[in-house]
Write a protein that holds these residues in place. Structure first.
Motif, PDB file in Angstrom:
ATOM      1  N   THR A 214       0.823  -0.959  -0.002  1.00 44.23           N
ATOM      2  CA  THR A 214      -0.045  -0.112  -0.052  1.00 44.23           C
ATOM      3  C   THR A 214       0.890   1.372  -0.106  1.00 44.23           C
ATOM      4  N   THR A 215       0.241   2.482   0.363  1.00 44.90           N
ATOM      5  CA  THR A 215       0.999   3.896   0.246  1.00 44.90           C
ATOM      6  C   THR A 215       2.114   3.502   1.343  1.00 44.90           C
ATOM      7  N   ASN A 216       3.296   4.067   0.649  1.00 44.97           N
ATOM      8  CA  ASN A 216       4.562   4.121   1.213  1.00 44.97           C
ATOM      9  C   ASN A 216       4.888   3.138   2.185  1.00 44.97           C
TER      10      ASN A 216
ATOM     11  N   VAL B 233      -1.296  -5.075  12.017  1.00 45.96           N
ATOM     12  CA  VAL B 233      -1.025  -5.799  10.676  1.00 45.96           C
ATOM     13  C   VAL B 233      -2.053  -5.265   9.506  1.00 45.96           C
ATOM     14  N   HIS B 234      -1.266  -4.815   8.760  1.00 43.70           N
ATOM     15  CA  HIS B 234      -1.835  -4.479   7.083  1.00 43.70           C
ATOM     16  C   HIS B 234      -1.831  -6.031   6.443  1.00 43.70           C
ATOM     17  N   GLY B 235      -3.028  -6.398   6.542  1.00 40.83           N
ATOM     18  CA  GLY B 235      -3.425  -7.913   6.178  1.00 40.83           C
ATOM     19  C   GLY B 235      -3.532  -8.093   4.843  1.00 40.83           C
TER      20      GLY B 235
ATOM     21  N   THR C 214     -10.471   4.283  12.237  1.00 39.08           N
ATOM     22  CA  THR C 214     -10.741   4.949  10.892  1.00 39.08           C
ATOM     23  C   THR C 214     -10.235   4.704   9.768  1.00 39.08           C
ATOM     24  N   ASP C 215      -8.972   4.303   9.866  1.00 38.46           N
ATOM     25  CA  ASP C 215      -7.986   4.452   8.665  1.00 38.46           C
ATOM     26  C   ASP C 215      -8.233   5.512   7.705  1.00 38.46           C
ATOM     27  N   SER C 216      -8.666   6.714   8.427  1.00 39.95           N
ATOM     28  CA  SER C 216      -8.608   7.971   7.761  1.00 39.95           C
ATOM     29  C   SER C 216      -7.112   8.377   7.067  1.00 39.95           C
TER      30      SER C 216
HETATM   31  O1  DOR Z   1      -6.060   3.234   1.589  1.00 38.53           O
HETATM   32  C1  DOR Z   1      -5.185   3.193   2.309  1.00 38.53           C
HETATM   33  N1  DOR Z   1      -4.560   4.282   2.688  1.00 38.53           N
HETATM   34  N2  DOR Z   1      -4.674   1.959   2.822  1.00 38.53           N
HETATM   35  C2  DOR Z   1      -3.487   2.012   3.451  1.00 38.53           C
HETATM   36  O2  DOR Z   1      -2.980   1.083   3.862  1.00 38.53           O
HETATM   37  C3  DOR Z   1      -2.576   3.148   3.393  1.00 38.53           C
HETATM   38  C4  DOR Z   1      -3.336   4.180   3.416  1.00 38.53           C
HETATM   39  C5  DOR Z   1      -2.577   5.748   3.230  1.00 38.53           C
HETATM   40  O3  DOR Z   1      -1.419   5.666   3.833  1.00 38.53           O
HETATM   41  O4  DOR Z   1      -3.008   6.425   2.291  1.00 38.53           O
END
Ligand code: DOR
Ligand code: ZN
Length: 350
Positions: A109-111, A138-140, A249-251
């Protein structure tokens, strides 16, 4: 106002958020801090937060960006790499800097390019974390390109998570932002040392949202939203009262130009509407009485922290969500842009 039109909760926490850095951090931080007392802050900066010193410095930048009147505490995380030093992780935890450590499979995913190429590279770190009871976040998702993108979470459970927990049965693990029925079932069946966060967007959208009348980059996040049956399983888990499931939230804000692009970034910025969105889900499920557990109690219990001492109020009133927010850092489109929600955050109760 009668009780059904108003909700008073112990002040919630956000157990998974991306606050970014620099002008983006200054733009978004208060949107999280206005509601949440604490937040587990993701370490996927450029460069990633891999040392105690970097986490301390980042924590200072966050505190400088937040309105002090909001009373917000960032909880920092270490970004695990193939060659991370277990002593550094343990020292950060002992010194109260690292609340947890985050596993990003490399390039998931990102970075995440500096993430872990093979979980076996972490054996010494996980052994140490298990012995000091430090949570692994964990990012699963597997990164195997022969695995369909919608199957990468379910395959991760089989190939990585289950075998790792078999080797470290007492390791405290948060399966972050779960998106599948398989993840719900795995976490439910696992021991009390395994929990999961659930985002508002995965409770509210299924994968169709990304393709409604055209490509919709603002609904693109990782892990991807899945089929409707999975969304329904997540809603049942979140509203079940099971303390293994809690709010995260994973905002994940990205500038509009980075989302609306030939290769758009993954991430949904839900901080301005997160608690309102959760309230709507719990209301629709007839489970408003369980929102406080999910939002304010299960998370601190899992992390071994006290619940917050203050309370906040939500009211059943229209909340018109802006199409976009304009900051010095640029424009960001929030989750639920242009829609009107039925619950509104009404501040602290004194
Ligand atoms: O959608 C996502 N954005 N998932 C992630 O695991 C990372 C995150 C991001 O950092 O933008
Ligand atoms: Zn995240």
């Amino acid at each position: 106002m009668n009780a059904a039109n108003e909700l008073v909760l112990i002040r919630p926490d956000d157990w998974h958020v991306h606050l970014r850095d620099g002008d983006l951090l200054r733009a978004v931080a208060d949107h999280t801090a206005r509601v949440f007392a604490r937040a587990i802050v993701m370490p996927n900066l450029k460069p990633p937060v891999t040392t105690v010193a970097a986490a301390r410095a980042y924590r200072e930048r966050i505190l400088a960006a937040v309105d002090p009147a909001l009373g917000f505490t960032p909880l920092m995380t270490a970004y695990l790499t193939d060659d991370i030093d277990p002593d550094e992780i343990a020292r950060g935890h002992a010194e109260g800097v690292f609340t947890a450590a985050k596993l990003y499979p490399a390039n998931a995913t990102t970075n995440s390019a500096a993430g872990v190429t093979d979980i076996r590279r972490l054996d010494r770190v996980l052994e140490r974390m298990q012995s000091i009871d430090m949570p692994l976040l964990v990012h699963g998702e597997v990164v195997d390109h022969t695995v369909d993108v919608f199957d990468r979470e379910a395959v991760f459970i089989e190939r990585v998570l289950a075998p790792t927990l078999a080797r470290f049965p007492a390791l405290r693990v948060v399966f972050e932002h779960i998106t599948t029925r398989q993840a719900v079932e795995f976490v439910t069946a696992a021991g009390p040392n395994v929990g999961a966060t659930i985002t508002p967007h995965h409770l509210e959208i299924n994968r169709n949202a990304m393709f409604e009348g055209g490509i919709r980059p603002h609904f693109y996040c990782l892990p991807l939203a899945k089929r409707e049956a999975h969304r329904l399983a997540l809603r049942r888990a979140a509203t079940s009262g099971n303390p293994k499931f809690f709010l995260g939230t994973d905002s994940a804000p990205h500038r509009v130009a980075d989302k609306e692009s030939a290769c758009g970034c993954a991430g949904i910025w839900n901080a301005p509407v997160a608690i309102e969105s959760y309230a709507r889900v719990f209301d629709e499920e007839g489970a408003l009485d369980r929102l406080e557990g999910f939002a304010s109690i299960h998370g601190p219990r899992f992390y071994g922290l006290p619940v917050n001492a203050t309370r906040v109020r939500l009211v059943r009133e229209p909340l018109a969500v802006p199409e976009r927010y304009t900051f010095d850092a640029g424009e960001i489109v929030p989750f639920h842009a242009g829609r009107t929600l039925g619950w509104r955050y009404a501040g602290a109760v004194d």
